[in-house]
Design an enzyme around this catalytic site. Sequence first.
Site, mmCIF file in Angstrom:
data_model
loop_
_atom_site.group_PDB
_atom_site.id
_atom_site.type_symbol
_atom_site.label_atom_id
_atom_site.label_comp_id
_atom_site.label_asym_id
_atom_site.label_seq_id
_atom_site.Cartn_x
_atom_site.Cartn_y
_atom_site.Cartn_z
ATOM 1 N N SER A 1 28.812 52.296 67.716
ATOM 2 C CA SER A 1 28.886 52.864 66.384
ATOM 3 C C SER A 1 28.979 54.396 66.425
ATOM 4 O O SER A 1 29.914 54.923 67.001
ATOM 5 C CB SER A 1 27.695 52.362 65.565
ATOM 6 N N LYS B 1 31.653 56.628 68.753
ATOM 7 C CA LYS B 1 32.479 57.816 68.468
ATOM 8 C C LYS B 1 32.178 58.865 69.538
ATOM 9 O O LYS B 1 33.066 59.523 70.093
ATOM 10 C CB LYS B 1 32.149 58.406 67.093
ATOM 11 N N HIS C 1 28.421 43.979 62.734
ATOM 12 C CA HIS C 1 28.300 45.277 63.397
ATOM 13 C C HIS C 1 27.085 45.254 64.332
ATOM 14 O O HIS C 1 25.943 45.155 63.865
ATOM 15 C CB HIS C 1 28.093 46.317 62.288
ATOM 16 N N TRP D 1 33.561 47.674 57.437
ATOM 17 C CA TRP D 1 33.270 49.098 57.267
ATOM 18 C C TRP D 1 33.899 49.934 58.396
ATOM 19 O O TRP D 1 34.321 51.058 58.197
ATOM 20 C CB TRP D 1 31.745 49.281 57.239
#
Length: 415
Positions: A255, A259, A396, A346
Site C-alpha cells: 500500500s 508506493k 486490500h 480504491w
Amino acid sequence: MEPPSTNLSVREPVVLDCSPVPAGGVNTDEVLVEPYELPDPLVFENGAAVTRSNWGERRTEILNLFEDHVFGRTPEGELSAITEESETGTALDGAATRRQVRLTFSNNDRSIAIDVLIYVPSSVDGPVPVFLVPNFDGNHTIADDPDIVFSAGATRDRGGDAGPRGSKTGRFPLATILGRGYGLATFYSGDADPDIDDGFANGVHHLYYSDAQTTPEPYEWGTIGAWAWGCSRVLDHLGTEQAVDDDRVIVGGHSRLGKTALWAAAQDKRFAAVFSNNSGCTGAALSRRRFGENVAVINTLFPHWFCRNYRCYGNDEAALPVDQHQLIALVAPRPVHIASASEDGWADPLGEFLAAREASHVYELLGAGGLEREDFPSPGEVSLGPISYHLRDGEHALAEFDWVQYLDFADNHVR
Ligand code: GTR
C-alpha cells in the site's frame, strides 16, 4: 534531434503556483473512465527518440520529473551515523537468527533513530538474499516475540500506546519466507518520518534543512521520500551484515509502503528487485485513469506524502509530466513484481496491471523482456516474467498468497 542535457548540478528549483483543489468525487465505474493519453517513456521531453544507448539520459529525465512534480527531491549528502547492536538471538525455534540494530543519524542538532529487525535462516550457509520490507505499525507487531525491541517511534506516534505485539503477523509470514531460504529485514517507517501531517516535526527532514529552513521547498521530499530514504539507509547497513547478500536485496511494501518501495528502487539502483503490493494511486496505478483514489483525494487525505508541487495536479492528471508506468520503468531492467487484489477498487487493479504492461516497452528496449501477458488476469492468476503481476482474490492486504508469489518471483529472477 539530440537528447537534452541532464546535468543534475545545474537543475533549477521547480516551484509551481496553483491553488490546490479539494478532493472531489471518486469514480469506481469502468464505463466512466475517460480516454487518456500517456506520456511515452521512449520519447524525450524535447521529442527526441529514446534508444537503448541513450535510455540512461531519458531515465534521468523521468526521475527528475518524479522528483520535481510528485515525490520531491531527496537531499544528497551523508549524515553522521552511528550503528549500535541491540540484540542477536535465535528465533522460529532455531530456524532463524534474529539481529536488531539501531541506526542513529544526526545533523543540525537533531537526530533520528531507525531500529532495524533482521532475520536470516539458520540452515543456509553463506550470505542469503533478503527481502527489505518496512512496516507501518512498529517492529514489535510483525511477530509475537517478546525479544523484539518495542518500536519507540510507534509509541510516540500513537499517543503512548504502540499496540500489541504480533498484531501484524499476517503481513510477515516469517516461517514461509525463511523456509524458502530468504532473509527478512524490516523497520518501522515512522522512524524515518512519522505518518502524520505535522509539518515534518519529527522526521529526517530537519536533518537536511539548510540555514533557517523550516519546511521542505515545494519541490523537495515529503514523507514517502523519507521512507524511501530509510530503505536505502537500511540497505547501507545490510551491506555490513555478513549473513546478507546485499547484491540480492528485494525491496517491497504494501500500500503506502508499496508506493515507497517503487520510489526507493527507482532512485537506488542497488536494490536488485522490487515488489509493490496493492500500491494504488501514485504507486503502480495509472493516475490518468482517475479510477478509485485520485490525485486530488490523495493530496487531501495525505498532504505530507508528496512534494507540494504535486497538489497542482489534483483533477488535472492530464497535465502531469509523468504517469505511474514510468515509475515502474525507472526500475528497468531489474525485476519488478506488481500485485493487486480483486476487491481493492480504491487502488485500481486494472490501472496497476496496465501500468505494468506499459512499462514493458522500456524493459523490451533494454532486452529484458517484460510483462508476459496482455490481458487482465482473473483472480488467482500469476504471471512471473521480468515484470511480474498477480491478482489475488480478496481485499486490500498483504497476504500469505502474495508472499508465495514474491518468493517464486525472487527464485526466478533474483536467486
Ligand atoms: C489508503 C490510501 C491509499 C493506500 C492505503 C494504505 O487510505 O488512500 O493510498 O496507501 O491507505 O496505505 O493502506
